[in-house]
Design an enzyme around this catalytic site. Structure first.
Site, PDB file in Angstrom:
ATOM      1  CB  SER A   1      22.844  88.637 -48.428  1.00 18.93           C
ATOM      2  OG  SER A   1      22.341  90.259 -48.241  1.00 18.93           O
TER       3      SER A   1
ATOM      4  CG  HIS B   1      17.801  91.379 -47.293  1.00 17.36           C
ATOM      5  ND1 HIS B   1      18.287  91.081 -45.812  1.00 17.36           N
ATOM      6  CD2 HIS B   1      17.611  90.977 -48.670  1.00 17.36           C
ATOM      7  CE1 HIS B   1      19.637  91.571 -47.003  1.00 17.36           C
ATOM      8  NE2 HIS B   1      19.549  91.261 -48.095  1.00 17.36           N
TER       9      HIS B   1
ATOM     10  CG  HIS C   1      20.257  96.139 -47.354  1.00 17.90           C
ATOM     11  ND1 HIS C   1      19.979  95.187 -47.480  1.00 17.90           N
ATOM     12  CD2 HIS C   1      22.422  95.941 -47.303  1.00 17.90           C
ATOM     13  CE1 HIS C   1      20.893  94.345 -46.859  1.00 17.90           C
ATOM     14  NE2 HIS C   1      22.118  95.109 -46.929  1.00 17.90           N
TER      15      HIS C   1
ATOM     16  CE1 TYR D   1      20.003  96.890 -51.087  1.00 22.10           C
ATOM     17  CE2 TYR D   1      22.317  97.396 -50.563  1.00 22.10           C
ATOM     18  CZ  TYR D   1      21.635  96.536 -51.135  1.00 22.10           C
ATOM     19  OH  TYR D   1      21.183  95.054 -50.767  1.00 22.10           O
ATOM     20  CD  GLU D   2      16.729  97.864 -49.472  1.00 25.12           C
ATOM     21  OE1 GLU D   2      15.746  96.743 -49.789  1.00 25.12           O
ATOM     22  OE2 GLU D   2      17.264  98.026 -48.007  1.00 25.12           O
TER      23      GLU D   2
ATOM     24  CB  ALA E   1      26.640  88.635 -47.495  1.00 25.30           C
TER      25      ALA E   1
ATOM     26  CG  MET F   1      26.839  96.720 -50.633  1.00 24.70           C
ATOM     27  SD  MET F   1      25.972  96.144 -52.288  1.00 24.70           S
ATOM     28  CE  MET F   1      27.150  95.796 -53.077  1.00 24.70           C
ATOM     29  CB  SER F   2      24.968  95.595 -44.634  1.00 24.14           C
ATOM     30  OG  SER F   2      25.454  94.831 -44.642  1.00 24.14           O
TER      31      SER F   2
ATOM     32  CG  ASN G   1      31.915  88.193 -53.880  1.00 21.59           C
ATOM     33  OD1 ASN G   1      30.997  87.825 -52.530  1.00 21.59           O
ATOM     34  ND2 ASN G   1      32.766  89.286 -54.090  1.00 21.59           N
TER      35      ASN G   1
ATOM     36  CG  HIS H   1      21.283  89.013 -54.396  1.00 22.20           C
ATOM     37  ND1 HIS H   1      22.296  89.849 -53.559  1.00 22.20           N
ATOM     38  CD2 HIS H   1      19.982  88.774 -53.887  1.00 22.20           C
ATOM     39  CE1 HIS H   1      21.715  89.897 -52.475  1.00 22.20           C
ATOM     40  NE2 HIS H   1      20.296  89.681 -53.053  1.00 22.20           N
TER      41      HIS H   1
HETATM   42  N1  HPA Z   1      30.739  93.990 -52.834  1.00 19.11           N
HETATM   43  C1  HPA Z   1      29.980  93.989 -52.050  1.00 19.11           C
HETATM   44  N2  HPA Z   1      28.971  93.564 -50.780  1.00 19.11           N
HETATM   45  C2  HPA Z   1      29.215  91.814 -51.218  1.00 19.11           C
HETATM   46  C3  HPA Z   1      30.238  91.246 -51.854  1.00 19.11           C
HETATM   47  C4  HPA Z   1      31.100  91.822 -52.580  1.00 19.11           C
HETATM   48  O1  HPA Z   1      32.134  91.748 -53.268  1.00 19.11           O
HETATM   49  N3  HPA Z   1      29.652  90.058 -51.233  1.00 19.11           N
HETATM   50  C5  HPA Z   1      29.030  89.948 -51.127  1.00 19.11           C
HETATM   51  N4  HPA Z   1      28.275  91.645 -50.225  1.00 19.11           N
END
Ligand code: HPA
Length: 266
Positions: A25, A55, A77, A79-80, A107, A205-206, A229, A241
């Protein structure tokens, strides 16, 4: 399906890439420095389009330093709703056309305050808490072993090379364990605390399905997380996001520099 991808890849790729670079991302710009590059939209090779903000859903093929590189701008992903085996199929297809190295970026959220947003984390290992696995299903031994070894999923030599480049460039490179959840929700504060206890340093998440598939297919893997973050409970503000993308863009500059030097070596 793997044979099908092999066929279409051979048809569309002029050269024979040795390295697959997967961009996370907000990290799409990493492909900008490629020479003689050519774009192939995912649809052209029979892949679904990847549909999250940040993406693109295309391959960029070209030269980066001493390497012929195929770059995935936009990833699949879980989650998609993409089936995990889609990731195995495409990675195996790349392996079968001669790709030997995977460089994977993402990310991620940090699980420790000493590694704040904007940090780069070299992935030393991972924990798969996604609840899924790209290798589930019938196995063809010509693609890879039924029970692949994961004791050094992230190649030690590759890691050491990137560390020494970071040293020379004066770019701070943290190291740590990446934990994958399926998403799409960000974690609760209790989950973040639990993941820390489990031995993870970052969460995302990847990446894990791609790395499992690449090790299975016999590739060498290098992975870097861009910390966007702090995890829930470690920072006051809520995670969005948009923030993820903005922080990724800033740290991505440093990552771009590191990878450019990395690709200068054979
Ligand atoms: N959690 C999960 N996936 C992420 C995060 C997070 O805090 N930041 C960027 N991708």
């Amino acid at each position: 399906m793997i044979e099908q991808y092999v066929k279409t890849l051979k048809k569309h790729l002029a050269g024979r890439p040795d390295t697959l670079l997967i961009l996370g991302s907000g990290l799409g710009a990493l492909a900008d420095g490629m020479q003689d590059s050519m774009i192939i939209p995912y649809e052209k090779i029979g892949l679904p389009s990847a549909g999250v903000a940040g993406h693109k859903g295309q391959l960029v093929v070209g030269r980066l330093g001493k390497h012929e590189v195929v770059c995935m701008q936009g990833r699949f992903h879980l989650y998609e709703g993409h089936p995990p085996r889609l990731i195995k199929e495409i990675i195996c297809a790349f392996a079968q056309i001669g790709v030997q190295n995977l460089i994977v970026t993402n990310a991620a959220g940090s699980l420790k305050k000493e590694m704040p947003a904007g940090s780069l984390m070299l992935i030393t290992d991972h924990i798969n808490l996604s609840g899924q696995n790209p290798l589930i299903g019938a196995n063809d031994e010509k693609d890879g072993p039924r029970f692949p070894d994961m004791s050094e999923a992230y190649d030690l030599k590759c890691r050491n090379r990137l560390k020494s480049i970071a040293d020379k460039c004066g770019i701070k490179l943290d190291e740590g364990v990446y934990l994958m959840v399926s998403g799409p929700n960000f974690e609760t504060a209790a989950e973040i605390k639990a993941f820390r206890t489990l031995g993870a340093d970052a969460v995302g998440m990847s990446t894990v399905p791609e790395v499992i598939s690449a090790v299975y297919a016999g590739m060498k893997v290098l992975g870097v997380s861009v910390i966007t973050n702090l995890g829930a409970g470690l920072q006051k503000a809520r995670q969005t996001h948009r923030e993820t993308l903005a922080q990724a863009a800033a740290a991505a500059e440093n990552l771009k520099k590191l990878l450019e030097f990395y690709m200068e070596e054979e």
